[in-house]
Design a protein around this motif. Sequence first.
Motif, PDB file in Angstrom:
ATOM      1  N   PHE A  12     -40.216 -41.671  52.908  1.00 29.47           N
ATOM      2  CA  PHE A  12     -39.433 -42.656  52.184  1.00 29.47           C
ATOM      3  C   PHE A  12     -39.660 -44.059  52.748  1.00 29.47           C
ATOM      4  O   PHE A  12     -39.868 -45.015  52.000  1.00 29.47           O
ATOM      5  CB  PHE A  12     -37.950 -42.299  52.228  1.00 29.47           C
ATOM      6  CG  PHE A  12     -37.090 -43.202  51.402  1.00 29.47           C
ATOM      7  CD1 PHE A  12     -36.982 -43.010  50.036  1.00 29.47           C
ATOM      8  CD2 PHE A  12     -36.382 -44.238  51.986  1.00 29.47           C
ATOM      9  CE1 PHE A  12     -36.202 -43.848  49.256  1.00 29.47           C
ATOM     10  CE2 PHE A  12     -35.596 -45.074  51.218  1.00 29.47           C
ATOM     11  CZ  PHE A  12     -35.500 -44.883  49.852  1.00 29.47           C
ATOM     12  N   GLY A  13     -39.629 -44.185  54.070  1.00 37.57           N
ATOM     13  CA  GLY A  13     -39.819 -45.499  54.698  1.00 37.57           C
ATOM     14  C   GLY A  13     -41.186 -46.081  54.422  1.00 37.57           C
ATOM     15  O   GLY A  13     -41.318 -47.264  54.061  1.00 37.57           O
ATOM     16  N   VAL A  14     -42.210 -45.270  54.569  1.00 41.63           N
ATOM     17  CA  VAL A  14     -43.563 -45.747  54.282  1.00 41.63           C
ATOM     18  C   VAL A  14     -43.706 -46.029  52.793  1.00 41.63           C
ATOM     19  O   VAL A  14     -44.319 -47.017  52.387  1.00 41.63           O
ATOM     20  CB  VAL A  14     -44.618 -44.718  54.761  1.00 41.63           C
ATOM     21  CG1 VAL A  14     -46.008 -45.100  54.289  1.00 41.63           C
ATOM     22  CG2 VAL A  14     -44.587 -44.591  56.270  1.00 41.63           C
ATOM     23  N   GLY A  15     -43.103 -45.174  51.967  1.00 39.94           N
ATOM     24  CA  GLY A  15     -43.171 -45.368  50.524  1.00 39.94           C
ATOM     25  C   GLY A  15     -42.533 -46.665  50.082  1.00 39.94           C
ATOM     26  O   GLY A  15     -43.066 -47.367  49.218  1.00 39.94           O
ATOM     27  N   VAL A  16     -41.396 -47.003  50.652  1.00 39.99           N
ATOM     28  CA  VAL A  16     -40.734 -48.271  50.304  1.00 39.99           C
ATOM     29  C   VAL A  16     -41.626 -49.450  50.695  1.00 39.99           C
ATOM     30  O   VAL A  16     -41.847 -50.369  49.905  1.00 39.99           O
ATOM     31  CB  VAL A  16     -39.343 -48.380  50.977  1.00 39.99           C
ATOM     32  CG1 VAL A  16     -38.808 -49.796  50.913  1.00 39.99           C
ATOM     33  CG2 VAL A  16     -38.364 -47.413  50.334  1.00 39.99           C
ATOM     34  N   THR A  17     -42.155 -49.419  51.901  1.00 46.28           N
ATOM     35  CA  THR A  17     -42.994 -50.514  52.387  1.00 46.28           C
ATOM     36  C   THR A  17     -44.234 -50.699  51.529  1.00 46.28           C
ATOM     37  O   THR A  17     -44.544 -51.809  51.072  1.00 46.28           O
ATOM     38  CB  THR A  17     -43.400 -50.264  53.853  1.00 46.28           C
ATOM     39  OG1 THR A  17     -42.230 -50.083  54.636  1.00 46.28           O
ATOM     40  CG2 THR A  17     -44.231 -51.405  54.405  1.00 46.28           C
ATOM     41  N   VAL A  18     -44.950 -49.607  51.286  1.00 42.34           N
ATOM     42  CA  VAL A  18     -46.188 -49.680  50.519  1.00 42.34           C
ATOM     43  C   VAL A  18     -45.898 -50.052  49.065  1.00 42.34           C
ATOM     44  O   VAL A  18     -46.640 -50.824  48.453  1.00 42.34           O
ATOM     45  CB  VAL A  18     -46.960 -48.339  50.618  1.00 42.34           C
ATOM     46  CG1 VAL A  18     -48.147 -48.306  49.696  1.00 42.34           C
ATOM     47  CG2 VAL A  18     -47.397 -48.102  52.046  1.00 42.34           C
ATOM     48  N   SER A  19     -44.819 -49.552  48.518  1.00 43.87           N
ATOM     49  CA  SER A  19     -44.479 -49.854  47.132  1.00 43.87           C
ATOM     50  C   SER A  19     -44.098 -51.320  46.950  1.00 43.87           C
ATOM     51  O   SER A  19     -44.452 -51.944  45.942  1.00 43.87           O
ATOM     52  CB  SER A  19     -43.343 -48.951  46.650  1.00 43.87           C
ATOM     53  OG  SER A  19     -43.754 -47.608  46.692  1.00 43.87           O
TER      54      SER A  19
END
Length: 99
Positions: A12-19
């Motif tokens: 979730f954390g990486v997904g938020v950042t990359v998104s």
Amino acid sequence: MIVDWPDALMGFGVGVTVSILYFAGLAVSVRFALGSSRPTSILLPSAVVRIGLLLAAGWLVTDGATLAWAFAGYGVAFFLVRFLATVLARIPRPRPEDV
């Protein structure tokens, strides 16, 4: 079913950042394309780079799609950021000539 919370939160954390970076790149690309005589020459390479980076980050964070909960967190983050980006894009903004 047991949820692997550390993996889900990492995804979730990486997904938020990359998104966020993905949609920020989209916004910048569209702004440049609107002022260009050949918008395809800006939008197409931008899409290839943004999609490639989004998929590469997803592949790395999910360990090649073997960490199901990291994959789920990454996917949820992308769709959450996408929803927020579309909501923000629909907010009316004053035009420079209106000010």
